[in-house]
Design a protein around this motif. Structure first.
Motif, PDB file in Angstrom:
ATOM      1  N   PHE A  42       6.093   7.701  -5.657  1.00 26.81           N
ATOM      2  CA  PHE A  42       4.880   6.275  -5.117  1.00 26.81           C
ATOM      3  C   PHE A  42       5.915   5.648  -4.413  1.00 26.81           C
ATOM      4  CE2 PHE A  42       3.510   6.866 -10.094  1.00 26.81           C
ATOM      5  CZ  PHE A  42       2.078   8.111  -9.600  1.00 26.81           C
ATOM      6  N   ALA A  43       7.001   4.834  -4.480  1.00 30.78           N
ATOM      7  CA  ALA A  43       7.119   3.832  -3.424  1.00 30.78           C
ATOM      8  C   ALA A  43       6.923   3.864  -2.028  1.00 30.78           C
ATOM      9  CB  ALA A  43       8.405   3.154  -4.176  1.00 30.78           C
TER      10      ALA A  43
ATOM     11  N   ASP B 134       3.233   2.933 -13.874  1.00 30.89           N
ATOM     12  CA  ASP B 134       4.492   2.785 -12.623  1.00 30.89           C
ATOM     13  C   ASP B 134       4.189   1.386 -11.835  1.00 30.89           C
ATOM     14  OD1 ASP B 134       5.094   2.632  -9.838  1.00 30.89           O
ATOM     15  OD2 ASP B 134       6.268   4.564 -10.867  1.00 30.89           O
TER      16      ASP B 134
ATOM     17  N   ASN C 261      -1.797  -4.105 -12.955  1.00 29.59           N
ATOM     18  CA  ASN C 261      -2.771  -3.188 -12.131  1.00 29.59           C
ATOM     19  C   ASN C 261      -3.472  -2.637 -12.386  1.00 29.59           C
ATOM     20  OD1 ASN C 261      -1.423  -3.321  -9.859  1.00 29.59           O
ATOM     21  ND2 ASN C 261       0.076  -2.105  -9.840  1.00 29.59           N
TER      22      ASN C 261
ATOM     23  N   TYR D 125       9.293   2.751 -13.834  1.00 31.06           N
ATOM     24  CA  TYR D 125       8.767   3.712 -13.892  1.00 31.06           C
ATOM     25  C   TYR D 125       8.781   4.862 -13.525  1.00 31.06           C
ATOM     26  CZ  TYR D 125      10.489   0.028 -10.068  1.00 31.06           C
ATOM     27  OH  TYR D 125      10.800  -1.344  -9.301  1.00 31.06           O
TER      28      TYR D 125
ATOM     29  N   ASN E 254       3.602   0.759  -9.099  1.00 29.18           N
ATOM     30  CA  ASN E 254       3.102   1.285  -8.031  1.00 29.18           C
ATOM     31  C   ASN E 254       1.917   1.888  -8.305  1.00 29.18           C
ATOM     32  OD1 ASN E 254       5.199   0.138  -5.481  1.00 29.18           O
ATOM     33  ND2 ASN E 254       6.503   1.290  -6.473  1.00 29.18           N
TER      34      ASN E 254
ATOM     35  N   ALA F  47       2.777   4.199  -1.696  1.00 26.39           N
ATOM     36  CA  ALA F  47       2.575   2.079  -1.542  1.00 26.39           C
ATOM     37  C   ALA F  47       3.168   1.540  -0.054  1.00 26.39           C
ATOM     38  CB  ALA F  47       2.890   1.597  -2.714  1.00 26.39           C
TER      39      ALA F  47
END
Length: 183
Positions: free
Chosen positions: A99-100, A131, A177, A92, A133, A103
């Motif tokens: 970001f959370a 991260d 990702n 994180y 996200n 997302a």
């Protein structure tokens, strides 16, 4: 808008990096078309003209995006910046909350993987691209460009070819990702 320091309406890019990245994304030029030529760009400056910045300034800009996401139909955030570290597990970032939230609202967060692979010589990506996200984006060649390419930081591409990772681009098989942008 510039979130650098005391903030201002002057978000001019005197460094050239942000404008270059925005053109890769949004160019409508017939010869050099961007990845998404129909998008609108909201320019939020978070780094000084010399390319330095603070976590607080970046967080302030991300707070603005979170607050205004729906009003401006923000579908993606692009961050071509990094902390210069080399993380090989999802970690994180200081922007975990923003970001959370983004997302969870179907807003893609795309962050540069980092340009320091030659320095580390090992797998890993830079904060904030590690991260969970974020989509960490590295660089690959779009063709065989021939010859040797010497990059700042000591990276050298002795060979090139379509979809080959550039020697400077940080990468990680543990940060799943990962995406790539062509050179």
């Amino acid at each position: 808008y510039s979130f650098v320091g005391s903030n201002s309406a002057d978000a001019s890019d005197r460094n050239g990096h942000g404008s270059n990245v925005a053109s890769i994304i949004a160019s409508q030029n017939g010869t050099y078309t961007g990845m998404a030529p129909g998008v609108n760009v909201i320019a939020l400056k978070v780094l000084s003209d010399s390319g330095t910045g603070t976590t607080a300034d970046i967080a302030e800009a991300l707070d603005w995006v979170v607050a205004n996401r729906a009003a401006y139909n923000v579908v993606a955030v692009n961050m071509s910046l990094g902390y210069g570290d080399n993380l090989n597990t999802p970690t994180y970032s200081p922007f975990v909350s923003q970001f959370a939230t983004l997302a969870a609202n179907n807003t893609a967060i795309v962050v540069a993987s980092g340009n320091s692979y030659a320095s580390y010589g090992a797998q890993g990506v830079s904060t904030p691209s590690a991260d969970p996200n974020a989509w960490s984006v590295g660089a690959v060649w779009d063709r065989n460009a021939g010859g040797d390419y010497n990059w700042s930081g000591g990276a050298i591409d002795f060979t090139t070819g379509a979809d080959r990772i550039t020697s400077f681009s940080q990468r990680s098989t543990s940060c799943v990702n990962m995406n790539w942008i062509t050179m």
